[in-house]
Design a protein around this motif. Structure first.
Motif, PDB file in Angstrom:
ATOM      1  N   HIS A 158      14.348 123.047 -46.308  1.00  0.00           N
ATOM      2  CA  HIS A 158      13.748 122.172 -46.690  1.00  0.00           C
ATOM      3  C   HIS A 158      13.996 121.562 -48.049  1.00  0.00           C
ATOM      4  N   ARG A 159      14.323 120.429 -48.355  1.00  0.00           N
ATOM      5  CA  ARG A 159      14.896 119.880 -49.473  1.00  0.00           C
ATOM      6  C   ARG A 159      13.820 119.395 -50.207  1.00  0.00           C
ATOM      7  N   MET A 160      13.606 119.798 -51.351  1.00  0.00           N
ATOM      8  CA  MET A 160      12.274 119.698 -52.378  1.00  0.00           C
ATOM      9  C   MET A 160      12.923 119.374 -53.903  1.00  0.00           C
ATOM     10  N   ILE A 214      15.868 121.793 -54.764  1.00  0.00           N
ATOM     11  CA  ILE A 214      15.333 123.346 -54.386  1.00  0.00           C
ATOM     12  C   ILE A 214      15.404 123.251 -52.773  1.00  0.00           C
ATOM     13  N   ASN A 215      15.996 124.324 -52.125  1.00  0.00           N
ATOM     14  CA  ASN A 215      16.089 124.549 -50.628  1.00  0.00           C
ATOM     15  C   ASN A 215      14.926 125.621 -50.311  1.00  0.00           C
ATOM     16  N   VAL A 216      13.905 125.251 -49.977  1.00  0.00           N
ATOM     17  CA  VAL A 216      12.766 126.277 -49.587  1.00  0.00           C
ATOM     18  C   VAL A 216      12.642 126.082 -47.997  1.00  0.00           C
ATOM     19  N   VAL A 251      27.223 129.157 -34.445  1.00  0.00           N
ATOM     20  CA  VAL A 251      27.776 128.019 -35.160  1.00  0.00           C
ATOM     21  C   VAL A 251      26.797 127.875 -36.377  1.00  0.00           C
ATOM     22  N   ASP A 252      27.448 127.956 -37.549  1.00  0.00           N
ATOM     23  CA  ASP A 252      26.733 127.918 -38.764  1.00  0.00           C
ATOM     24  C   ASP A 252      26.887 126.361 -39.098  1.00  0.00           C
ATOM     25  N   THR A 253      26.242 125.419 -38.969  1.00  0.00           N
ATOM     26  CA  THR A 253      26.392 123.914 -39.215  1.00  0.00           C
ATOM     27  C   THR A 253      25.946 123.586 -40.587  1.00  0.00           C
ATOM     28  N   TRP A 254      26.725 123.199 -41.339  1.00  0.00           N
ATOM     29  CA  TRP A 254      26.469 122.418 -42.551  1.00  0.00           C
ATOM     30  C   TRP A 254      26.514 120.908 -42.417  1.00  0.00           C
ATOM     31  N   TRP A 255      25.307 120.290 -42.762  1.00  0.00           N
ATOM     32  CA  TRP A 255      25.392 118.947 -42.693  1.00  0.00           C
ATOM     33  C   TRP A 255      24.057 118.480 -43.479  1.00  0.00           C
ATOM     34  N   GLN A 256      23.591 117.087 -43.436  1.00  0.00           N
ATOM     35  CA  GLN A 256      22.668 116.703 -44.295  1.00  0.00           C
ATOM     36  C   GLN A 256      22.178 115.445 -43.900  1.00  0.00           C
ATOM     37  N   THR A 257      20.987 115.191 -44.511  1.00  0.00           N
ATOM     38  CA  THR A 257      20.127 114.031 -43.783  1.00  0.00           C
ATOM     39  C   THR A 257      20.964 112.780 -43.836  1.00  0.00           C
ATOM     40  N   GLU A 258      21.678 112.805 -45.095  1.00  0.00           N
ATOM     41  CA  GLU A 258      22.752 111.653 -45.492  1.00  0.00           C
ATOM     42  C   GLU A 258      23.907 111.513 -44.364  1.00  0.00           C
ATOM     43  N   TRP A 288      32.836 127.775 -47.363  1.00  0.00           N
ATOM     44  CA  TRP A 288      31.465 128.568 -47.610  1.00  0.00           C
ATOM     45  C   TRP A 288      30.526 127.737 -48.657  1.00  0.00           C
ATOM     46  N   ILE A 289      29.426 127.234 -48.128  1.00  0.00           N
ATOM     47  CA  ILE A 289      28.640 126.498 -49.004  1.00  0.00           C
ATOM     48  C   ILE A 289      27.876 127.420 -49.848  1.00  0.00           C
ATOM     49  N   THR A 290      27.747 127.104 -51.360  1.00  0.00           N
ATOM     50  CA  THR A 290      27.157 128.074 -52.338  1.00  0.00           C
ATOM     51  C   THR A 290      25.859 127.556 -52.664  1.00  0.00           C
ATOM     52  N   GLY A 291      25.500 126.397 -52.125  1.00  0.00           N
ATOM     53  CA  GLY A 291      24.013 125.751 -52.579  1.00  0.00           C
ATOM     54  C   GLY A 291      24.062 124.675 -53.428  1.00  0.00           C
ATOM     55  N   ARG A 292      22.949 124.040 -53.615  1.00  0.00           N
ATOM     56  CA  ARG A 292      22.921 122.759 -54.300  1.00  0.00           C
ATOM     57  C   ARG A 292      23.542 122.785 -55.796  1.00  0.00           C
ATOM     58  N   VAL A 293      24.175 121.969 -56.117  1.00  0.00           N
ATOM     59  CA  VAL A 293      24.705 121.850 -57.603  1.00  0.00           C
ATOM     60  C   VAL A 293      23.612 120.887 -58.351  1.00  0.00           C
ATOM     61  N   GLY A 299      26.272 116.858 -53.232  1.00  0.00           N
ATOM     62  CA  GLY A 299      25.371 117.606 -54.126  1.00  0.00           C
ATOM     63  C   GLY A 299      25.615 119.118 -53.776  1.00  0.00           C
ATOM     64  N   ASP A 300      26.387 119.469 -52.994  1.00  0.00           N
ATOM     65  CA  ASP A 300      26.601 120.800 -52.789  1.00  0.00           C
ATOM     66  C   ASP A 300      27.678 121.488 -53.519  1.00  0.00           C
ATOM     67  N   GLY A 301      27.754 122.801 -53.894  1.00  0.00           N
ATOM     68  CA  GLY A 301      28.806 123.607 -54.332  1.00  0.00           C
ATOM     69  C   GLY A 301      29.252 124.141 -53.025  1.00  0.00           C
ATOM     70  N   VAL A 318      21.215 126.218 -39.149  1.00  0.00           N
ATOM     71  CA  VAL A 318      21.386 124.767 -40.102  1.00  0.00           C
ATOM     72  C   VAL A 318      20.299 125.005 -41.219  1.00  0.00           C
ATOM     73  N   GLY A 319      20.624 124.179 -42.383  1.00  0.00           N
ATOM     74  CA  GLY A 319      19.670 123.986 -43.145  1.00  0.00           C
ATOM     75  C   GLY A 319      19.653 124.611 -44.559  1.00  0.00           C
ATOM     76  N   GLU A 320      20.466 125.794 -44.622  1.00  0.00           N
ATOM     77  CA  GLU A 320      20.659 126.509 -45.922  1.00  0.00           C
ATOM     78  C   GLU A 320      21.701 127.509 -45.618  1.00  0.00           C
ATOM     79  N   PRO A 321      22.475 128.153 -46.719  1.00  0.00           N
ATOM     80  CA  PRO A 321      23.209 129.250 -46.391  1.00  0.00           C
ATOM     81  C   PRO A 321      22.495 130.474 -45.671  1.00  0.00           C
ATOM     82  N   ILE A 322      23.177 130.942 -44.638  1.00  0.00           N
ATOM     83  CA  ILE A 322      22.758 132.160 -43.993  1.00  0.00           C
ATOM     84  C   ILE A 322      23.576 133.341 -44.427  1.00  0.00           C
TER      85      ILE A 322
HETATM   86  C1  WTA Z   1      21.553 122.600 -47.061  1.00  0.00           C
HETATM   87  C2  WTA Z   1      19.529 119.678 -43.216  1.00  0.00           C
HETATM   88  C3  WTA Z   1      24.351 126.011 -46.203  1.00  0.00           C
HETATM   89  C4  WTA Z   1      22.611 121.850 -48.181  1.00  0.00           C
HETATM   90  C5  WTA Z   1      20.738 119.162 -41.880  1.00  0.00           C
HETATM   91  C6  WTA Z   1      22.676 120.665 -47.974  1.00  0.00           C
HETATM   92  C7  WTA Z   1      23.137 124.348 -45.868  1.00  0.00           C
HETATM   93  C8  WTA Z   1      21.122 120.391 -47.405  1.00  0.00           C
HETATM   94  C9  WTA Z   1      23.475 124.273 -44.438  1.00  0.00           C
HETATM   95  C10 WTA Z   1      20.897 119.222 -46.584  1.00  0.00           C
HETATM   96  C11 WTA Z   1      24.289 125.433 -44.003  1.00  0.00           C
HETATM   97  C12 WTA Z   1      22.358 122.450 -44.689  1.00  0.00           C
HETATM   98  N1  WTA Z   1      24.992 126.156 -44.853  1.00  0.00           N
HETATM   99  N2  WTA Z   1      23.783 124.976 -46.591  1.00  0.00           N
HETATM  100  N3  WTA Z   1      24.716 125.395 -42.778  1.00  0.00           N
HETATM  101  N4  WTA Z   1      22.902 123.370 -43.744  1.00  0.00           N
HETATM  102  N5  WTA Z   1      22.496 123.164 -45.955  1.00  0.00           N
HETATM  103  O1  WTA Z   1      19.142 116.772 -45.724  1.00  0.00           O
HETATM  104  O2  WTA Z   1      22.275 122.302 -49.382  1.00  0.00           O
HETATM  105  O3  WTA Z   1      17.395 118.443 -45.103  1.00  0.00           O
HETATM  106  O4  WTA Z   1      22.913 119.728 -48.978  1.00  0.00           O
HETATM  107  O5  WTA Z   1      19.525 118.258 -44.045  1.00  0.00           O
HETATM  108  O6  WTA Z   1      20.679 121.770 -46.872  1.00  0.00           O
HETATM  109  O7  WTA Z   1      19.525 119.195 -46.321  1.00  0.00           O
HETATM  110  P1  WTA Z   1      18.888 118.082 -45.293  1.00  0.00           P
END
Ligand code: WTA
Length: 651
Positions: A529-531, A524-526, A414-421, A515-520, A503-505, A390-394
């Motif tokens: 972690h979102r910055m 910045i995802n360091v 399991v490559d889980t895409w999701w967000q704080t929101e 396939w998540i391509t990153g923030r649009v 906010g993601d492409g 979780v957290g960024e594209p792998i």
């Molecule tokens: C990115 C973390 C690709 C994405 C749970 C998202 C991901 C932001 C993935 C949210 C993933 C999170 N593949 N990108 N599996 N999971 N992201 O709010 O850009 O800290 O919008 O939540 O992380 O970050 P947040």
């Protein structure tokens, strides 16, 4: 032979899986969308309710009437669901946490049952009540990764206080901003934290934050857990937790909460302005985190689940403090860092506790991969069943290493895409049902309706690349930005009316995989972690030597992205290495270590701006990544020559 692009869920796994085939997933998914309310009404049975709800869903994404409500009219308590009911139903002896300290040579390993966790949480809740915390009060939690951090969150939930956890790596300045925004009256912290053999001055950071707030501070008490026993300075408002428990009652009843009463606020970065206080409410969040934890990881009662996130992030909220606890899971809680005492620590912990489900971030996988396979293979990993990220594209290379080396080719990823929101998983393979492709978050979770839009907002069908939006609500969705519904609306519901804008492409392939391509946006995802670029820029311009700053993200082999800052200096400042180091240090102090610009370039000739004064980040990104040949049209710049000078000065 080249590595495969498709990894089918293993047959052995399928037979016992909760969702055991693609057909089963398709069928459940169809039902969850076609009879959305029926599906979510059934899922509400996962929780114990004080009073039943009368309306499952009351939602409008329409900007003029934006509201999101689930399980309306129901009453319940999140802490009751995470603790009391397990004890009442005879599961009190089950291990809730195996606590693995930073340095087991100095600190004790602890095994905590659900009954013990309940007793500790009640104690903490009683103390909070004695200090005057009431339902609806905002309590700031700034803690290391120790069991008391979870008790603090649960204790607040128990008495109906709204907690706001701040990651222990954030600076006094960042703490102050969040305390102010939430108008928080109480803080829970520890004397110090431990990470990788070092101590972190948590109490001192809180002191500095409150000093900064001065007269503005409404904080009445700071409750301090003694963790390391290190020295701290003391004030009238401070209360030692271990002293307060002496007079506190051992029992503390659960406050009946409305389904839509706020459970917590969590600050997260966006493209503009200060971090937003994202608000999650009680019932929907509990249903959603509990269901996703069970289905995504194919969780069973005898599993040992380890989510390596810090409780300061949403992942630690949803997949340590709530989802798994509501399910009655046994978890590992790890105080330390993955590379201490060496790069084998994670696998040592897996072996020691027989971890079956492991959930982490791609940045950690890449960092450990760089240390070589020996650190992994010298430990027994035969207990592992499912691996998660979780957290960024792998990147596929890291995915394959995770699969082959860590999981011995045996464990679904399991490559889980999701967000704080979003509160919980939105796109993810299910281990027994969805064939995996390295780098793809694959398919939507039940009830989730993703769409791909072009820049004009037109819905794209079939294979497509564009912006990711979600067409309808789900129970775990954030309800608002704390005391700023307008900002909530403008950020997520205005640009593409009728949908939630992520906010993601993303790209959808021929098999319908996402396939998540990153923030649009300018996030910045360091290291997962979102910055916000705006946050780092405001920190830079606070320094006297800085006239103007612009920040972009550039790819980084371990961190995913890293921060590249351009700075123009005040007339009397000299661009030299000392100043460069000082400015990087300055950002670290203002926000925290994760915001430190890796590269800092003095833009002596100025920043590339349009005639109307708008900074062209597109150009700054190209210069930072060295793509000088594809900078494109610079004719709209007020002074096209600055581009050549920026290229010459690139770091
Ligand atoms: C990115 C973390 C690709 C994405 C749970 C998202 C991901 C932001 C993935 C949210 C993933 C999170 N593949 N990108 N599996 N999971 N992201 O709010 O850009 O800290 O919008 O939540 O992380 O970050 P947040």
């Amino acid at each position: 032979m080249s590595a495969p692009d498709l990894y089918p869920a293993s047959d052995a796994f399928r037979q016992n899986a909760r969702v055991g085939s693609r057909e089963a997933y398709d069928e459940m998914y169809r039902r969850s969308v076609e009879d959305n309310e029926g599906f979510w009404a059934e899922q509400a049975d996962r929780l114990d309710w004080i009073e039943p709800f009368d309306t499952v869903k009351d939602v409008s994404f329409d900007a003029d009437d934006l509201h999101i409500r689930w399980y309306v009219g129901g009453k319940l308590n999140a802490c009751y669901n995470a603790l009391d009911r397990h004890v009442e139903e005879g599961r009190g002896d089950r291990v809730a946490f195996y606590f693995e300290p930073d340095d087991p040579k100095k600190e004790e390993r602890r095994q905590i049952t659900y009954a013990e966790a309940l007793a500790e949480t009640q104690r903490m809740a009683s103390v909070l009540k004695d200090l005057g915390v009431q339902k609806g009060d905002r309590v700031t939690i700034y803690m290391p990764m120790i069991p008391e951090a979870v008790y603090a969150m649960q204790a607040c939930a128990r008495i109906g206080a709204i907690f706001s956890v701040i990651f222990g790596g954030f600076s006094p300045e960042a703490i102050a901003g969040r305390i102010r925004d939430a108008a928080s009256d109480f803080v829970i912290t520890a004397d110090q934290g431990r990470r990788g053999g070092k101590t972190i001055a948590l109490k001192a950071n809180v002191d500095a934050a409150l000093k900064r707030l001065g007269e503005d501070s409404e904080v009445r008490h700071v409750l301090v857990v003694r963790n390391t026993g290190g020295n701290v300075t003391w004030d009238d408002r401070d209360v030692w937790y271990h002293e307060a428990t002496r007079s506190a009652s051992g029992a503390c009843p659960c406050e009946p909460m409305d389904a839509e009463d706020p459970l917590f606020i969590l600050y997260t970065s966006g493209s503009t302005g200060t971090p937003k206080g994202v608000v999650h409410t009680t019932a929907g969040y509990c249903v959603y985190t509990s269901l996703t934890h069970e289905i995504t990881f194919d969780w069973r009662e005898d599993d040992v689940f380890w989510c390596s996130a810090d409780v300061g992030w949403i992942t630690g909220h949803s997949y340590i403090a709530f989802g798994p606890m509501i399910n009655g899971a046994t978890q590992v809680l790890f105080e330390g860092v993955p590379t201490f005492p060496d790069a084998g620590r994670v696998w040592d912990v897996v072996e020691q506790y027989g971890v079956t489900l492991f959930y982490t971030a791609p940045t950690l996988i890449r960092a450990l991969m760089a240390q070589g396979d020996d650190f992994v293979t010298r430990h027994d990993r035969s207990s592992l069943r499912v691996l998660g990220t979780v957290g960024e594209p792998i990147n596929p290379e890291a995915w394959r290493w995770y699969h082959e080396v860590v999981g011995e080719g045996r464990c679904p990823i399991v490559d889980t895409w999701w967000q704080t929101e979003t509160g919980g998983h939105m796109l993810t393979p299910l281990p027994g049902a969805i064939d995996q492709k390295p780098g793809a978050a694959t398919v939507p979770f039940f009830g989730i309706q993703p769409q791909v839009l072009d820049a004009e907002g037109k819905v794209l069908e079939g294979e497509a690349e564009g912006l990711l939006v979600i067409a309808d609500s789900w129970p775990g969705q954030a309800r608002t930005v704390y005391e700023n519904h307008e900002r909530f609306k403008n950020t997520y519901f205005t640009a593409y009316p009728g949908t939630y804008f992520t906010g993601d492409g993303c790209r959808r392939d021929a098999d319908g995989y996402y396939w998540i391509t990153g923030r649009v946006d300018d996030v910045i995802n360091v290291s997962g972690h979102r910055m916000g670029t705006a946050e780092v820029e405001s920190a830079l311009v606070l320094h006297d030597a800085v006239a103007e700053a612009a920040v972009v993200g550039v790819p980084h082999p371990i961190k995913g992205q890293t921060i590249y800052a351009y700075v123009t200096l005040a007339a009397d400042a000299t661009p030299n290495e000392d100043l460069r180091a000082e400015l990087r240090q300055h950002v670290r102090k203002v926000i925290g270590p994760i915001a430190t610009p890796e590269f800092l370039q003095f833009a002596i000739a100025g920043l590339p701006k349009t005639r109307s004064g708008k900074i062209m980040r597109r150009i700054l990104r190209k210069v930072a990544t060295g793509e000088h040949d594809s900078i494109g049209d610079t004719s709209t710049l007020a002074d096209p020559e600055v581009v050549d000078k920026l290229i010459t000065g690139r770091r």
